[in-house]
Each structure stands twice: as C-alpha cells, then as structure tokens.
Motif scaffolding. Structure first.
Motif, PDB file in Angstrom:
ATOM      1  N   GLN A 150       0.841  -1.185   0.000  1.00 44.36           N
ATOM      2  CA  GLN A 150       0.000   0.000   0.000  1.00 44.36           C
ATOM      3  C   GLN A 150       0.883   1.244   0.000  1.00 44.36           C
ATOM      4  O   GLN A 150       1.796   1.364   0.819  1.00 44.36           O
ATOM      5  N   ALA A 181      -2.714   5.471  -1.938  1.00 44.43           N
ATOM      6  CA  ALA A 181      -3.717   4.407  -1.840  1.00 44.43           C
ATOM      7  C   ALA A 181      -5.100   4.975  -1.544  1.00 44.43           C
ATOM      8  O   ALA A 181      -6.091   4.614  -2.186  1.00 44.43           O
ATOM      9  N   ALA A 182      -5.177   5.885  -0.593  1.00 40.89           N
ATOM     10  CA  ALA A 182      -6.467   6.497  -0.262  1.00 40.89           C
ATOM     11  C   ALA A 182      -6.996   7.310  -1.440  1.00 40.89           C
ATOM     12  O   ALA A 182      -8.203   7.326  -1.705  1.00 40.89           O
ATOM     13  N   ASP A 185      -8.384   4.975  -4.076  1.00 42.96           N
ATOM     14  CA  ASP A 185      -9.598   4.276  -3.634  1.00 42.96           C
ATOM     15  C   ASP A 185     -10.864   5.108  -3.815  1.00 42.96           C
ATOM     16  O   ASP A 185     -11.976   4.566  -3.770  1.00 42.96           O
ATOM     17  N   ARG A 186     -10.719   6.400  -3.999  1.00 43.22           N
ATOM     18  CA  ARG A 186     -11.900   7.244  -4.162  1.00 43.22           C
ATOM     19  C   ARG A 186     -12.621   6.853  -5.451  1.00 43.22           C
ATOM     20  O   ARG A 186     -12.007   6.691  -6.507  1.00 43.22           O
ATOM     21  N   GLY A 192     -10.205   2.203  -6.722  1.00 39.56           N
ATOM     22  CA  GLY A 192      -9.420   1.086  -6.202  1.00 39.56           C
ATOM     23  C   GLY A 192      -8.383   0.541  -7.167  1.00 39.56           C
ATOM     24  O   GLY A 192      -7.641  -0.385  -6.813  1.00 39.56           O
ATOM     25  N   ARG A 194      -4.956   0.034  -9.162  1.00 41.88           N
ATOM     26  CA  ARG A 194      -3.570   0.189  -8.725  1.00 41.88           C
ATOM     27  C   ARG A 194      -2.590   0.236  -9.897  1.00 41.88           C
ATOM     28  O   ARG A 194      -1.377   0.126  -9.692  1.00 41.88           O
ATOM     29  N   GLN A 238      -6.726  -3.120 -12.239  1.00 46.85           N
ATOM     30  CA  GLN A 238      -6.572  -3.538 -10.843  1.00 46.85           C
ATOM     31  C   GLN A 238      -5.107  -3.640 -10.460  1.00 46.85           C
ATOM     32  O   GLN A 238      -4.711  -3.251  -9.364  1.00 46.85           O
TER      33      GLN A 238
END
Length: 265
Positions: A150, A181-182, A185-186, A192, A194, A238
């Motif tokens: 993360q 990461a945060a 994720d929004r 999410g 990556r 992803q």
C-alpha cells in the motif's frame, strides 16, 4: 552521503541498406542500451538500468534522434522500480526524443512500479517534425497488489510534452504527494485501481484506428481523437498484470505484431 546512481544513453539512427541502423551511441554510468536481432526494418533499442531501480538522488537521462525514413522502437528490459527515498530527495529521469519527417518512433517502456516512500520526478519530451509519426506509452503501477503493498506516502511529479514543428501538440502532468492508496480508492478517482497507462498515437491514420481500439478496451478505459491525427488512450486496471493484458493486444495491433519480445516474457 548515500551512494547515487547516474546514467545516460544518447543514440541516433539513420537509414541503412536493410532498414534503420545505428548512427551514434553514447552510454555511461548505470544506463545501458541493447539492440536485439531485428524482426523488421525498424531498429529496436532496449534500455537497461543496471542500478536495479531509482531512488532519491539518482539521475538518468535518455535522448534519441530518429532521422528521416527511419523507424525506432524503444523499450525497457524489465519494469522500472522507484524505491524509497530520503524526504528531501527525488530520483530524476529525463527523456528527450526527436523524430524527423517521414520517420516513426515507438516509445514503449514497460511499467514503472512505485514503492512506498518513493519520490520520482520524471519528464518525457517528444519533438516531432511536421510529417513524423509516434506511438508513446507510459504505464504506471502503484505498488504490487499481489504483495499487498500500500502506497501511503509517495511523491510523484510526471510530465509528458509532445510538440510538432515546435508547437505544443499534447501536454499532460501529474503531481501528487501523500497517501496514494487512499487517493486511488476514491470512486471518482480510480475506484481502487492500482495501475494505469496513457498512450498517445499521432499519425495520419489515428482517427481511423479509434473504432477498433475502443472495441479492445476494458470497461475502465477510454480513447479519444484530438485534432486530425492525435489519438489519446487511458486505461485503469486492478494491477500491472491486468494492465498488460489490456495493453498487449492494442500494442500488437498498432505495431503490426512487432511488439518487443521483452514485453512477452
């Protein structure tokens, strides 16, 4: 004082009897260039970072010049890695590419993987002559999902500038510092994801490629034509594996199945 990696590759190509051939090459420090056996009349150049990655204080410079009538393909031997850096330092990579009339450049590095604590300052500058063609790809992976990494603290400054005949054609910039990461994720940012990639294709057939490329895209992707000969494509995925599964068919299509072998390993 921590040890620092410094590397430089500068190359130029010219027309030869059997296609594009090397005209000049200068390489130093932790950056090297390999030239696999050609599969076509294009010259393939594979960049190798012998330092194993980029960390704070490292400096890398890449330049290439493509003469009229030539085709140059540039890629990397493996994924680049940006490692943890000291708070006041960044790893720097600058790439400057020049493409003459009636020439083509395919810039297709494998993905750059950012690790937690990394600090990367990167710029890509492409100068195109009026009748030059280019395929420009930049994939990024935010940690390794399989390793449950993360990115809670990174610094990233990434720029792409493409000019035609000295005039701005395309400019894109990303600047971020903090909890990536945060941010990813929004739901209205990346939901999410990556990994991501941007691809710019500039050629007379750019608009004609749009319907087929859109049919090849995953749901978290989009492509648009800007002007008469500029196609821009963005993909979210992803992880880097899923990103490659989306990119490889597209790159094979645009390169007429001449994707560098290191992409398939």
């Amino acid at each position: 004082m921590q040890p620092r990696a410094v590397g430089q590759v500068s190359l130029s190509v010219k027309p030869g009897v059997r296609g594009t051939v090397l005209d000049g090459l200068r390489q130093s420090g932790s950056l090297r260039c390999l030239f696999p056996r050609p599969k076509s009349q294009a010259l393939e150049a594979v960049l190798v970072n012998t330092a194993g990655g980029i960390t704070g204080g490292d400096t890398f410079n890449i330049s290439a010049s493509v003469a009229s009538g030539c085709e140059l393909v540039m890629t990397t031997q493996a994924s680049e890695r940006a490692y943890r850096a000291q708070p006041t330092e960044s790893g720097r990579m600058q790439t400057d590419l020049q493409v003459s009339d009636d020439a083509q450049l395919n810039w297709m590095p494998q993905e750059t993987i950012l690790f937690n604590g990394s600090s990367l300052d990167r710029s890509l500058n492409v100068d195109l002559a009026p009748d030059a063609k280019a395929l420009i790809l930049e994939p990024l992976a935010f940690g390794r999902l399989a390793m449950k990494e993360q990115l809670t603290d990174i610094r990233l400054h990434d720029r792409i500038t493409i000019r035609r005949d000295g005039q701005p054609l395309f400019m894109d910039a990303t600047r971020f510092a903090g909890d990536m990461a945060a941010h990813l994720d929004r739901p209205h940012i990346a939901g999410g994801a990556r990994a991501m990639a941007i691809m710019i294709y500039t050629a007379p057939d750019a608009e004609g490629q749009l319907p087929q490329l859109r049919a090849m895209l995953p749901p978290q992707a989009g492509a648009s034509v800007i002007g008469d000969d500029l196609l821009v494509l963005r993909i979210l995925a992803q992880d880097s594996h899923e990103l490659r599964l989306s990119l490889i068919p597209i790159l094979n299509h645009l390169t007429h199945n001449q994707l560098p072998r290191c992409w398939m390993i």
